[in-house]
Design a protein around this motif. Structure first.
Motif, PDB file in Angstrom:
ATOM      1  N   ARG A 299       0.913   4.073  -2.728  1.00 43.15           N
ATOM      2  CA  ARG A 299       0.563   5.432  -2.292  1.00 43.15           C
ATOM      3  C   ARG A 299       1.548   6.475  -2.817  1.00 43.15           C
ATOM      4  O   ARG A 299       1.178   7.612  -3.113  1.00 43.15           O
ATOM      5  CB  ARG A 299       0.477   5.494  -0.766  1.00 43.15           C
ATOM      6  CG  ARG A 299      -0.194   6.746  -0.248  1.00 43.15           C
ATOM      7  CD  ARG A 299      -0.605   6.645   1.231  1.00 43.15           C
ATOM      8  NE  ARG A 299       0.331   5.920   2.069  1.00 43.15           N
ATOM      9  CZ  ARG A 299       0.136   4.674   2.528  1.00 43.15           C
ATOM     10  NH1 ARG A 299      -0.976   4.009   2.250  1.00 43.15           N
ATOM     11  NH2 ARG A 299       1.038   4.084   3.284  1.00 43.15           N
ATOM     12  N   GLN A 300       2.811   6.105  -2.967  1.00 44.48           N
ATOM     13  CA  GLN A 300       3.792   7.023  -3.543  1.00 44.48           C
ATOM     14  C   GLN A 300       3.290   7.539  -4.898  1.00 44.48           C
ATOM     15  O   GLN A 300       3.414   8.714  -5.217  1.00 44.48           O
ATOM     16  CB  GLN A 300       5.142   6.323  -3.705  1.00 44.48           C
ATOM     17  CG  GLN A 300       6.174   7.153  -4.437  1.00 44.48           C
ATOM     18  CD  GLN A 300       7.456   6.388  -4.699  1.00 44.48           C
ATOM     19  OE1 GLN A 300       7.654   5.270  -4.243  1.00 44.48           O
ATOM     20  NE2 GLN A 300       8.353   6.998  -5.439  1.00 44.48           N
ATOM     21  N   TRP A 301       2.701   6.639  -5.674  1.00 44.26           N
ATOM     22  CA  TRP A 301       2.231   7.001  -7.021  1.00 44.26           C
ATOM     23  C   TRP A 301       0.874   7.682  -6.980  1.00 44.26           C
ATOM     24  O   TRP A 301       0.644   8.653  -7.710  1.00 44.26           O
ATOM     25  CB  TRP A 301       2.215   5.754  -7.909  1.00 44.26           C
ATOM     26  CG  TRP A 301       3.614   5.324  -8.216  1.00 44.26           C
ATOM     27  CD1 TRP A 301       4.357   4.398  -7.548  1.00 44.26           C
ATOM     28  CD2 TRP A 301       4.451   5.868  -9.225  1.00 44.26           C
ATOM     29  NE1 TRP A 301       5.604   4.319  -8.099  1.00 44.26           N
ATOM     30  CE2 TRP A 301       5.688   5.202  -9.133  1.00 44.26           C
ATOM     31  CE3 TRP A 301       4.270   6.827 -10.211  1.00 44.26           C
ATOM     32  CZ2 TRP A 301       6.757   5.488  -9.992  1.00 44.26           C
ATOM     33  CZ3 TRP A 301       5.324   7.118 -11.068  1.00 44.26           C
ATOM     34  CH2 TRP A 301       6.557   6.445 -10.954  1.00 44.26           C
ATOM     35  N   THR A 302      -0.043   7.206  -6.143  1.00 43.71           N
ATOM     36  CA  THR A 302      -1.352   7.871  -6.085  1.00 43.71           C
ATOM     37  C   THR A 302      -1.181   9.294  -5.577  1.00 43.71           C
ATOM     38  O   THR A 302      -1.825  10.219  -6.088  1.00 43.71           O
ATOM     39  CB  THR A 302      -2.363   7.094  -5.210  1.00 43.71           C
ATOM     40  OG1 THR A 302      -1.831   6.921  -3.902  1.00 43.71           O
ATOM     41  CG2 THR A 302      -2.704   5.742  -5.818  1.00 43.71           C
ATOM     42  N   ASP A 303      -0.294   9.496  -4.603  1.00 42.21           N
ATOM     43  CA  ASP A 303      -0.052  10.853  -4.100  1.00 42.21           C
ATOM     44  C   ASP A 303       0.494  11.757  -5.208  1.00 42.21           C
ATOM     45  O   ASP A 303       0.052  12.900  -5.366  1.00 42.21           O
ATOM     46  CB  ASP A 303       0.928  10.838  -2.922  1.00 42.21           C
ATOM     47  CG  ASP A 303       0.321  10.265  -1.649  1.00 42.21           C
ATOM     48  OD1 ASP A 303      -0.907  10.016  -1.614  1.00 42.21           O
ATOM     49  OD2 ASP A 303       1.090  10.044  -0.684  1.00 42.21           O
TER      50      ASP A 303
ATOM     51  N   ALA B 103      -3.750  -2.450  -4.938  1.00 42.43           N
ATOM     52  CA  ALA B 103      -3.439  -2.456  -3.509  1.00 42.43           C
ATOM     53  C   ALA B 103      -4.518  -3.195  -2.726  1.00 42.43           C
ATOM     54  O   ALA B 103      -4.213  -4.017  -1.853  1.00 42.43           O
ATOM     55  CB  ALA B 103      -3.294  -1.024  -2.992  1.00 42.43           C
TER      56      ALA B 103
ATOM     57  N   THR C  67      -5.290   1.893  -6.841  1.00 45.53           N
ATOM     58  CA  THR C  67      -6.017   1.534  -5.618  1.00 45.53           C
ATOM     59  C   THR C  67      -6.579   0.119  -5.719  1.00 45.53           C
ATOM     60  O   THR C  67      -6.639  -0.599  -4.715  1.00 45.53           O
ATOM     61  CB  THR C  67      -7.127   2.555  -5.318  1.00 45.53           C
ATOM     62  OG1 THR C  67      -8.014   2.639  -6.426  1.00 45.53           O
ATOM     63  CG2 THR C  67      -6.548   3.930  -5.036  1.00 45.53           C
TER      64      THR C  67
ATOM     65  N   GLU D 217      -2.309  12.440  -7.828  1.00 45.56           N
ATOM     66  CA  GLU D 217      -3.371  13.311  -7.322  1.00 45.56           C
ATOM     67  C   GLU D 217      -2.890  14.740  -7.127  1.00 45.56           C
ATOM     68  O   GLU D 217      -3.669  15.674  -7.245  1.00 45.56           O
ATOM     69  CB  GLU D 217      -3.947  12.740  -6.023  1.00 45.56           C
ATOM     70  CG  GLU D 217      -4.787  11.499  -6.278  1.00 45.56           C
ATOM     71  CD  GLU D 217      -5.242  10.780  -5.013  1.00 45.56           C
ATOM     72  OE1 GLU D 217      -4.652  11.026  -3.933  1.00 45.56           O
ATOM     73  OE2 GLU D 217      -6.176   9.972  -5.117  1.00 45.56           O
TER      74      GLU D 217
ATOM     75  N   ALA E 130       0.833  -1.205   0.000  1.00 47.34           N
ATOM     76  CA  ALA E 130       0.000   0.000   0.000  1.00 47.34           C
ATOM     77  C   ALA E 130       0.868   1.256   0.000  1.00 47.34           C
ATOM     78  O   ALA E 130       0.550   2.247  -0.671  1.00 47.34           O
ATOM     79  CB  ALA E 130      -0.944  -0.006   1.200  1.00 47.34           C
ATOM     80  N   ALA E 131       1.981   1.227   0.729  1.00 45.00           N
ATOM     81  CA  ALA E 131       2.884   2.380   0.755  1.00 45.00           C
ATOM     82  C   ALA E 131       3.557   2.572  -0.599  1.00 45.00           C
ATOM     83  O   ALA E 131       3.723   3.708  -1.070  1.00 45.00           O
ATOM     84  CB  ALA E 131       3.929   2.205   1.848  1.00 45.00           C
TER      85      ALA E 131
END
Length: 198
Positions: free
Chosen positions: A92-96, A183, A180, A99, A88-89
């Motif tokens: 999250r690097q990429w989703t952050d 993950a 997402t 976004e 998930a981390a």
């Protein structure tokens, strides 16, 4: 002087990786790299006598080291390390990024694989090494969390390849949904691989 030279060289490698992740290898010119790095064009030939091929390979190797080093940072930030938490981390690097900054950038290792790995043997070797440099720390992290060694490597490959595919799909769709989804769907499978004591 040596420190200043090392700084300029490292800036050019970093700049190459950043341009490759946005534009691909074919569209990234040596002049573009020098301009992005704020370096004189002549310094490229000085630092990279092997030309664009050497610079691309070093940028790919830098990206592999960067991704591999991030694994320890992700783990350190987790209150209780789990395989799903690590993945998930990584996601999250990429989703952050997507976004907050949009979908312009991807993975420079993937870009070099698509653009040059088939036609340039040294780049094929560099991308293979970069992926190994990334999956190695993931494998070790999984084993440290209780995933049997014989499965840890396979699951690390699954995690990295799923993430890379989701990055491509997210960029194409301009939507973080694929990230997402991987993950959420892989998390339980990864956690189920942990060998329970007792």
């Amino acid at each position: 002087m040596a420190g200043a030279e090392r700084g300029a060289r490292e800036r050019m490698v970093f700049s190459a990786a950043q341009l490759i992740r946005r534009e691909g290898v074919a569209a990234t010119g040596m002049r573009d790299v020098a301009a992005h790095a704020g370096a004189p064009r002549g310094s490229l030939q000085h630092y990279f006598p092997g030309g664009k091929e050497q610079l691309v390979n070093e940028a790919v190797q830098w990206a592999g080291r960067y991704a591999g080093n991030r694994v320890a940072r992700f783990l350190a930030a987790l209150p209780e390390p789990t395989p799903s938490g690590l993945f998930a981390a990584m996601v999250r690097q990429w989703t952050d990024e997507y976004e907050s900054a949009g979908f312009a950038g991807g993975c420079p290792v993937a870009a070099a694989t698509v653009d040059w790995a088939e036609s340039t043997a040294s780049t094929r070797a560099a991308v293979a090494e970069a992926f190994a440099t990334w999956t190695g720390p993931v494998t070790r992290a999984l084993a440290d969390m209780g995933v049997p060694q014989e499965r840890a490597g396979a699951l690390a490959t699954l995690m990295v390849s799923s993430l890379e595919g989701a990055i491509l799909m997210a960029r194409a769709q301009r939507d973080v949904g694929p990230l997402t989804t991987v993950a959420r769907e892989l998390g339980p499978l990864l956690d189920a691989a942990v060998r329970r004591e007792g």
